[in-house]
Scaffold this motif. Structure first.
Motif, PDB file in Angstrom:
ATOM      1  N   LEU A   1       0.842  -1.203   0.000  1.00 58.71           N
ATOM      2  CA  LEU A   1       0.000   0.000   0.000  1.00 58.71           C
ATOM      3  C   LEU A   1       0.874   1.248   0.000  1.00 58.71           C
ATOM      4  CD1 LEU A   1      -2.613  -1.068   2.710  1.00 58.71           C
ATOM      5  CD2 LEU A   1      -2.894  -1.179   0.220  1.00 58.71           C
ATOM      6  N   ASP A   2       0.406   2.271  -0.689  1.00 58.45           N
ATOM      7  CA  ASP A   2       1.069   3.560  -0.675  1.00 58.45           C
ATOM      8  C   ASP A   2       0.638   4.280   0.610  1.00 58.45           C
ATOM      9  OD1 ASP A   2       1.863   6.204  -0.948  1.00 58.45           O
ATOM     10  OD2 ASP A   2       1.510   6.222  -3.110  1.00 58.45           O
ATOM     11  N   PRO A   3       1.547   4.532   1.570  1.00 60.93           N
ATOM     12  CA  PRO A   3       1.132   5.118   2.856  1.00 60.93           C
ATOM     13  C   PRO A   3       0.608   6.549   2.746  1.00 60.93           C
ATOM     14  CG  PRO A   3       3.525   5.029   2.679  1.00 60.93           C
ATOM     15  CD  PRO A   3       2.990   4.274   1.511  1.00 60.93           C
ATOM     16  N   ARG A   4       0.795   7.173   1.596  1.00 63.98           N
ATOM     17  CA  ARG A   4       0.274   8.532   1.436  1.00 63.98           C
ATOM     18  C   ARG A   4      -1.206   8.510   1.044  1.00 63.98           C
ATOM     19  NH1 ARG A   4       4.819  10.092  -2.793  1.00 63.98           N
ATOM     20  NH2 ARG A   4       4.080   8.011  -3.440  1.00 63.98           N
ATOM     21  N   THR A   5      -1.556   7.570   0.155  1.00 66.71           N
ATOM     22  CA  THR A   5      -2.937   7.504  -0.336  1.00 66.71           C
ATOM     23  C   THR A   5      -3.639   6.222   0.073  1.00 66.71           C
ATOM     24  OG1 THR A   5      -2.247   6.441  -2.398  1.00 66.71           O
ATOM     25  CG2 THR A   5      -2.249   8.859  -2.344  1.00 66.71           C
ATOM     26  N   TRP A   6      -2.892   5.264   0.569  1.00 67.85           N
ATOM     27  CA  TRP A   6      -3.375   3.943   0.920  1.00 67.85           C
ATOM     28  C   TRP A   6      -3.977   3.210  -0.288  1.00 67.85           C
ATOM     29  CZ3 TRP A   6      -1.419   2.218   5.179  1.00 67.85           C
ATOM     30  CH2 TRP A   6      -1.050   3.135   6.161  1.00 67.85           C
ATOM     31  N   ASP A   7      -3.492   3.584  -1.447  1.00 64.71           N
ATOM     32  CA  ASP A   7      -3.869   2.851  -2.653  1.00 64.71           C
ATOM     33  C   ASP A   7      -3.010   1.596  -2.775  1.00 64.71           C
ATOM     34  OD1 ASP A   7      -5.737   4.737  -3.376  1.00 64.71           O
ATOM     35  OD2 ASP A   7      -4.305   5.899  -4.604  1.00 64.71           O
ATOM     36  N   GLU A   8      -3.584   0.561  -3.371  1.00 63.94           N
ATOM     37  CA  GLU A   8      -2.852  -0.689  -3.573  1.00 63.94           C
ATOM     38  C   GLU A   8      -1.782  -0.482  -4.640  1.00 63.94           C
ATOM     39  OE1 GLU A   8      -3.814  -5.076  -5.376  1.00 63.94           O
ATOM     40  OE2 GLU A   8      -5.241  -4.231  -3.934  1.00 63.94           O
ATOM     41  N   GLN A   9      -0.547  -0.922  -4.316  1.00 62.69           N
ATOM     42  CA  GLN A   9       0.562  -0.802  -5.262  1.00 62.69           C
ATOM     43  C   GLN A   9       0.843  -2.124  -5.964  1.00 62.69           C
ATOM     44  OE1 GLN A   9       3.538   0.849  -2.485  1.00 62.69           O
ATOM     45  NE2 GLN A   9       3.601   2.652  -3.813  1.00 62.69           N
TER      46      GLN A   9
ATOM     47  N   ARG B   1       0.316  -6.717  -5.501  1.00 65.41           N
ATOM     48  CA  ARG B   1      -0.286  -7.826  -4.767  1.00 65.41           C
ATOM     49  C   ARG B   1       0.486  -9.096  -5.103  1.00 65.41           C
ATOM     50  NH1 ARG B   1      -5.484  -8.971  -2.702  1.00 65.41           N
ATOM     51  NH2 ARG B   1      -6.111  -6.863  -3.321  1.00 65.41           N
TER      52      ARG B   1
END
Length: 410
Positions: free
Chosen positions: A375-383, A385
């Protein structure tokens, strides 16, 4: 029980006043032939030629009088003091130390040794001593009959090192020889000797030494199983962390990393002190492993070739990671009987085939489905899997050998 037991270290120099005083009162003296021939040994004293220290300790425990035990070098450094003080003998000892044979050997070579590993090689521990020599750029080996310079060189094989062989230190027959490891097997060597094994990638220390046997450059940077770019399928940091946890590499082990890829797992295993052979069919991957090992300051032997054929000439492993090749390679590895094997699979069918190969070779197998999501800790988007089957296998331990039985699998 002996009234008094004094252990005297001997490095070839004149005996100290404390050593002469203890020796003058001795009614029993134990030591090697050159110790018992010293003029200070009382003529009336009982003499024991020191072979088995345990047997000598029992003799001393039953002796009524004053005993002296001689030992080469410092008797408290991989020496007789440990055996004599074992609870079953009940002996209280006084120690008159001397310069250790390891310190003397490095002094003869004019080298510092605070960054050196020190190992004892007996026929039973020779293989593990050789693995330490594979893994570290500076090692002192205290040898024994049947586990000397020639045997070290033969087991090192294509891993080239420089040997400084110090024979009979402190005696009139002292000799120091410097030669490459491939020449050591062509000579006969006198016991006792100390072999300084030097070579491979020697790292300059990043800070002054503070811990014996460690080079700060080896352990630069905290953490292991860190994310590495370009590791490919099955190469996630989470999977590598789980694989390393199951393998448990340690000093004296030889690790095979088959399908090494970026070399991330191989260098982590080497940073734990294990010897590592990284195998990959891709010359580019082999170059990447070599470069990463140089960056991390660890020793890795890189072998280019396709498994399982390339495995035939490799020395026996303790633990193995199979990163490529599937069930056929896993089966070939299991034929060599390492203690632990880990592998992974991207499909259930492949996982079942690997598990079946391991079970058929008598290994206890565990399997887990690992899923990790970055996860991107800035946006919490999945990077990214990763979903993979982890298989870990352990060879069942052999039962202790009974009277008259042969040796088990080592």
């Amino acid at each position: 029980m002996a009234d008094r037991v004094t252990v005297i270290g001997w490095d070839g120099s004149a005996l100290t006043a404390a050593a002469r005083s203890a020796l003058s009162a001795a009614t029993l003296v134990a030591g090697a032939a050159h110790h018992l021939a010293l003029p200070e040994v009382p003529p009336a004293a009982e003499r024991i030629r020191l072979g088995s220290v345990g047997l000598a300790a029992r003799r001393i425990a039953g002796h009524r009088g004053t005993a002296v035990v001689f030992a080469d070098g410092d008797p408290g450094f991989f020496g007789v003091v440990r055996t004599l003080r074992a609870p079953e003998h009940g002996l209280e000892v006084e120690v008159v130390p001397a310069v250790s044979s390891v310190a003397a050997a490095f002094a003869r070579a004019g080298m510092p040794w605070d960054d050196a590993q020190v190992v004892v090689a007996h026929p039973r521990t020779l293989r593990r001593a050789v693995n330490v020599c594979r893994a570290h750029p500076k090692v002192a080996v205290l040898t024994s009959p049947g586990a000397g310079p020639a045997e070290l060189a033969l087991l090192l094989g294509p891993v080239h090192r420089t040997f400084v062989i110090c024979e009979e230190l402190g005696t009139a027959g002292e000799r120091v020889t410097v030669l490459t490891s491939d020449k050591a097997a062509d000579h006969s060597w006198r016991d006792p000797n100390v072999v300084i094994v030097i070579g491979g990638q020697v790292c300059a220390a990043a800070e002054p030494a503070w811990l014996l046997g460690q080079n700060a450059a080896r352990t630069a940077g905290r953490g292991w199983a860190r994310p590495q770019p370009g590791t490919g399928e099955g190469g996630s940091a989470t999977l590598r962390a789980a694989q390393l946890a199951r393998l448990g590499p340690r000093p004296g082990d030889l690790v095979w990393d088959i399908g090494a890829g970026s070399g991330a797992l191989a260098v982590d295993a080497a940073a734990f002190g294990a010897a590592v052979i990284a195998v990959d069919a891709d010359p580019g991957a082999c170059a990447r492993v070599t470069a990463l090992a140089r960056t991390r300051g660890v020793q890795i032997q890189v072998v280019a070739g396709r498994a399982p054929l390339v495995l035939e000439d490799l020395p026996e492993p303790d633990v193995v990671r199979v990163g490529a090749g599937g069930a056929p390679v896993v089966s070939a590895v299991a034929d060599r009987r390492p203690e632990r094997i880990v592998s992974h699979a991207s499909t259930r069918d492949e996982a079942e085939a690997i598990g079946r190969a391991l079970t058929e070779h008598g290994y206890a197998v565990e399997c887990a489905l690992l899923q990790s999501v970055g996860l991107d800790p800035r946006t919490w988007d999945e990077q990214d899997r990763s979903v993979v089957f982890l298989l870990a296998a352990e060879r069942p331990r052999t039962a202790p050998a009974g009277p008259g039985s042969g040796p088990g699998v080592g």
